[in-house]
Design a protein around this motif. Structure first.
Motif, PDB file in Angstrom:
ATOM      1  N   ALA A 305      60.891 106.179  13.289  1.00 12.15           N
ATOM      2  CA  ALA A 305      59.780 107.128  13.239  1.00 12.15           C
ATOM      3  C   ALA A 305      59.731 107.990  14.500  1.00 12.15           C
ATOM      4  CB  ALA A 305      58.467 106.381  13.043  1.00 12.15           C
ATOM      5  N   LEU A 306      59.929 107.373  15.669  1.00 17.65           N
ATOM      6  CA  LEU A 306      59.852 108.105  16.935  1.00 17.65           C
ATOM      7  C   LEU A 306      61.022 109.061  17.144  1.00 17.65           C
ATOM      8  CD1 LEU A 306      58.602 105.312  19.385  1.00 17.65           C
ATOM      9  CD2 LEU A 306      57.289 107.229  18.465  1.00 17.65           C
ATOM     10  N   SER A 307      62.080 108.906  16.376  1.00 22.11           N
ATOM     11  CA  SER A 307      63.204 109.848  16.509  1.00 22.11           C
ATOM     12  C   SER A 307      62.755 111.273  16.210  1.00 22.11           C
ATOM     13  CB  SER A 307      64.352 109.448  15.585  1.00 22.11           C
ATOM     14  OG  SER A 307      64.002 109.617  14.209  1.00 22.11           O
ATOM     15  N   ASN A 308      61.691 111.412  15.408  1.00 22.64           N
ATOM     16  CA  ASN A 308      61.152 112.741  15.141  1.00 22.64           C
ATOM     17  C   ASN A 308      60.667 113.412  16.425  1.00 22.64           C
ATOM     18  OD1 ASN A 308      60.994 113.232  12.042  1.00 22.64           O
ATOM     19  ND2 ASN A 308      60.295 111.114  12.303  1.00 22.64           N
ATOM     20  N   VAL A 309      60.027 112.634  17.301  1.00 24.39           N
ATOM     21  CA  VAL A 309      59.541 113.175  18.568  1.00 24.39           C
ATOM     22  C   VAL A 309      60.706 113.636  19.424  1.00 24.39           C
ATOM     23  CG1 VAL A 309      58.234 112.679  20.676  1.00 24.39           C
ATOM     24  CG2 VAL A 309      57.534 111.657  18.492  1.00 24.39           C
ATOM     25  N   TYR A 310      61.729 112.801  19.514  1.00 24.18           N
ATOM     26  CA  TYR A 310      62.893 113.160  20.328  1.00 24.18           C
ATOM     27  C   TYR A 310      63.578 114.422  19.806  1.00 24.18           C
ATOM     28  CZ  TYR A 310      67.605 113.172  22.172  1.00 24.18           C
ATOM     29  OH  TYR A 310      68.774 113.568  22.745  1.00 24.18           O
ATOM     30  N   PHE A 311      63.841 114.441  18.514  1.00 31.01           N
ATOM     31  CA  PHE A 311      64.551 115.600  17.957  1.00 31.01           C
ATOM     32  C   PHE A 311      63.726 116.883  18.069  1.00 31.01           C
ATOM     33  CE2 PHE A 311      67.085 112.425  15.371  1.00 31.01           C
ATOM     34  CZ  PHE A 311      68.291 112.723  15.985  1.00 31.01           C
ATOM     35  N   TYR A 312      62.418 116.754  17.893  1.00 32.93           N
ATOM     36  CA  TYR A 312      61.586 117.959  17.983  1.00 32.93           C
ATOM     37  C   TYR A 312      61.559 118.496  19.415  1.00 32.93           C
ATOM     38  CZ  TYR A 312      57.778 121.215  17.154  1.00 32.93           C
ATOM     39  OH  TYR A 312      57.027 122.363  17.042  1.00 32.93           O
ATOM     40  N   LYS A 313      61.539 117.593  20.389  1.00 32.20           N
ATOM     41  CA  LYS A 313      61.545 118.024  21.787  1.00 32.20           C
ATOM     42  C   LYS A 313      62.865 118.655  22.190  1.00 32.20           C
ATOM     43  CE  LYS A 313      58.122 114.896  23.850  1.00 32.20           C
ATOM     44  NZ  LYS A 313      57.896 113.815  24.850  1.00 32.20           N
ATOM     45  N   THR A 314      63.944 118.154  21.635  1.00 31.72           N
ATOM     46  CA  THR A 314      65.273 118.612  22.068  1.00 31.72           C
ATOM     47  C   THR A 314      65.880 119.697  21.184  1.00 31.72           C
ATOM     48  OG1 THR A 314      66.299 116.779  20.844  1.00 31.72           O
ATOM     49  CG2 THR A 314      65.814 116.420  23.181  1.00 31.72           C
ATOM     50  N   THR A 315      65.486 119.736  19.903  1.00 30.41           N
ATOM     51  CA  THR A 315      66.106 120.711  18.993  1.00 30.41           C
ATOM     52  C   THR A 315      65.088 121.589  18.285  1.00 30.41           C
ATOM     53  OG1 THR A 315      66.073 119.260  17.042  1.00 30.41           O
ATOM     54  CG2 THR A 315      67.963 119.045  18.545  1.00 30.41           C
TER      55      THR A 315
END
Length: 553
Positions: A305-315
């Motif tokens: 679920a938290l991968s969404n936060v990472y991807f949104y911040k980086t991509t």
């Protein structure tokens, strides 16, 4: 700095060297059929718990359900609760002791034989073995797909080549070593998995600014849910889907209920209860199995679920938009390769290999014994020698491996979690009612158990093929026969088969048992021999040995 190819190769060589060494330790302790299929019934509780957990948690949980959590959100954490409560506590404390003792009383060495001997039915044993052999390859395929996808994205090798390498290695020690080898390797692999998942959780939170910051950021992203998912009930990654929506039914009935309760009726898990020496070992195993499952499944779903936060911040994109074609099976591999240090990715590759190998090994051993022992020796060729049975079992393992590999090549994308839920749901409908009847209701009859097994299986498969839209529409069988995608529409087409077939199977078990002759008191006395009789004998023996030691004997 990227990890060199030579470093990757060295890690893999060390890992497989340890795997083969541990497998050989198990092989040396095998003793013909009983050792090959049931590990000699003397497995220590910690080994059993780690093997059980490793066989339960595979790439289908880490890759498949982790990807689903990235898509649907943290509502999947209810599955973690169900896994621990039903899959560990209820399984080890309530079902385990009765299974171990009854299996020993009746001389059963496989799960199909256990229920077959409990109900004095060769048909139940053979039918159960056939059911496992035919449908478990679908579950096994989902596991090796997860391993293949990760190897594909991490090492940059062809997906087909990754599958073949993975399968050849598993086949070697499962075919050669039997269940004890599988369980020893499982325990080693579980330790590797625990280390890898612990680091993954800590690193993810540190990367996203801490626990509170990470979860708050995910909550604030609710407005980024794709419209297609929002229309189906998605209300954000930290909220449950809208009640009675398509996604709610998928999450609650298919995933949480199907996989959560389905763990109780998994043949490859239930057979492990019969590998320990006493009931006390099962209760001790809870302290190992519970925390292990919490870390394995809980970390996978939270990180997914938290991968969404990472991807949104980086991509600037959510996880589903980052991977090709919205394939949820690729989200966790993509996150690991983008967010994690290169050395960790290489080490975590071993964790995922361990997860996949432990589950696949348990599945292939179970399928092989279902063919060689339950269907062949006790179905087609009653009375065959144990050496012949082991030989046919090994052939059965090879056959099911080939079938699973073929399925892994042809199954569609985003199939890992779906295939897992399908098999567990089928097992719940087919096996759970008669399993409960076998252990806890002496009035259950042979006819009642047989009817429950057959009706549970048929009704579950019927609902999959003709009613449940998730499977009926892609299969197209209903469309070809009746000219429409599903026989029922609206909410009915969203209800998972487990919600219909399992209650029906229970009802049939009760009604038919009450209408047919019960088993003789002598047989029931043998099957339900006093639950604590062995422990009292063991305690008395231990006291005698202690007294003898004190006397200097």
């Amino acid at each position: 700095m990227a990890v060199s190819t030579s470093t990757l190769i060295l890690l893999v060589v060390i890992y497989f060297t340890c795997t083969f060494y541990v497998a050989r330790l198990g092989y040396k302790k095998n003793s013909q059929t009983d050792g090959y299929m049931l590990a000699g019934r003397r497995v220590p509780p910690a080994i059993m718990a780690l093997s059980y957990g490793a066989a339960f948690i595979s790439t289908s949980a880490i890759i498949g359900f982790g990807g689903v959590a990235a898509s649907l959100g943290m509502g999947l954490l209810w599955l973690v609760f169900m896994n621990i409560f039903f899959g560990i506590f209820i399984a080890f404390v309530v079902f385990g002791p009765g299974t171990r003792r009854m299996g020993l009383n009746l001389g059963a060495i496989t799960y199909p034989e256990f229920i077959g001997k409990r109900f004095q039915s060769r048909f139940i044993q053979a039918f159960s073995g056939l059911l496992v052999a035919v449908f478990m390859p679908l579950y096994a395929a989902s596991v090796i797909i997860g391993a293949g996808r990760f190897l594909e994205t991490t090492l940059g090798i062809n997906y087909n080549v990754a599958l073949l390498i993975f399968i050849v290695i598993i086949a070697f020690y499962v075919i050669k070593g039997g269940l004890l080898s599988v369980m020893y390797v499982d325990a080693m692999q579980a330790t590797i998995m625990l280390v890898g998942m612990t680091f993954l959780l800590i690193y993810t939170y540190s990367k996203l600014g801490g626990v509170v910051e990470a979860h708050q950021a995910l909550t604030n992203m609710a407005n980024l849910v794709p419209q297609a998912l929002a229309d189906q009930g998605h209300r954000g990654w930290t909220a449950m889907p809208a009640f009675n929506s398509p996604i709610w039914w998928t999450m609650v009935s298919t995933i949480v209920m199907g996989v959560g309760i389905g763990a109780l009726a998994q043949p490859q898990l239930a057979v492990r209860f019969m590998t320990v020496k006493d009931d006390r070992s099962l209760k001790r195993a809870v302290a190992v199995g519970g925390p292990f499952l919490l870390m394995m499944a809980g970390v996978a779903y939270v990180v997914g679920a938290l991968s969404n936060v990472y991807f949104y911040k980086t991509t600037g994109k959510i996880a589903l938009q980052v991977v090709q074609g919205g394939n949820t099976d690729l989200i966790i591999p993509a996150y690991l390769n983008h967010a994690m240090p290169s050395l960790f990715v290489a080490i975590f590759m071993l964790s995922l290999l361990s997860a996949a190998m432990s589950t696949a090994a348990a599945q292939f051993h179970t399928m092989g014994t279902a063919i060689g022992y339950d269907f062949y020796q006790n179905g087609l060729m009653k009375g065959k020698s144990s050496s012949s049975t082991v030989h046919v079992t090994k052939i059965g393992i090879v056959f099911t491996i080939i079938v699973a590999v073929i399925l892994a090549y042809i199954l569609p994308v985003s199939i890992i979690a779906r295939a897992t839920a399908m098999f567990m749901g089928l097992c719940t409908s087919a096996f759970l009612p008669l399993y409960i009847g076998a252990l806890f209701w002496k009035r259950t009859t042979k006819a009642g158990a047989t009817a429950s097994l057959v009706i549970g299986s048929i009704s579950s498969l019927f609902w999959l093929v003709f009613v449940h839209a998730k499977e009926a529409v892609p299969l197209g069988i209903c469309q070809a026969i009746f000219g429409k995608e599903t026989l029922l529409t609206g909410t009915w087409s969203l209800v998972d088969p487990i919600m219909i077939a399992t209650p029906l199977s229970f009802l049939v078990l009760i009604v038919v048992s009450l209408m047919t002759p019960r088993f003789s008191p002598e047989f029931l006395k043998k099957a339900f021999r006093l639950r604590y009789e062995d422990e009292e004998e063991e305690a008395s023996e231990a006291t005698s040995h202690s007294a003898a030691d004190s006397a200097g004997v």
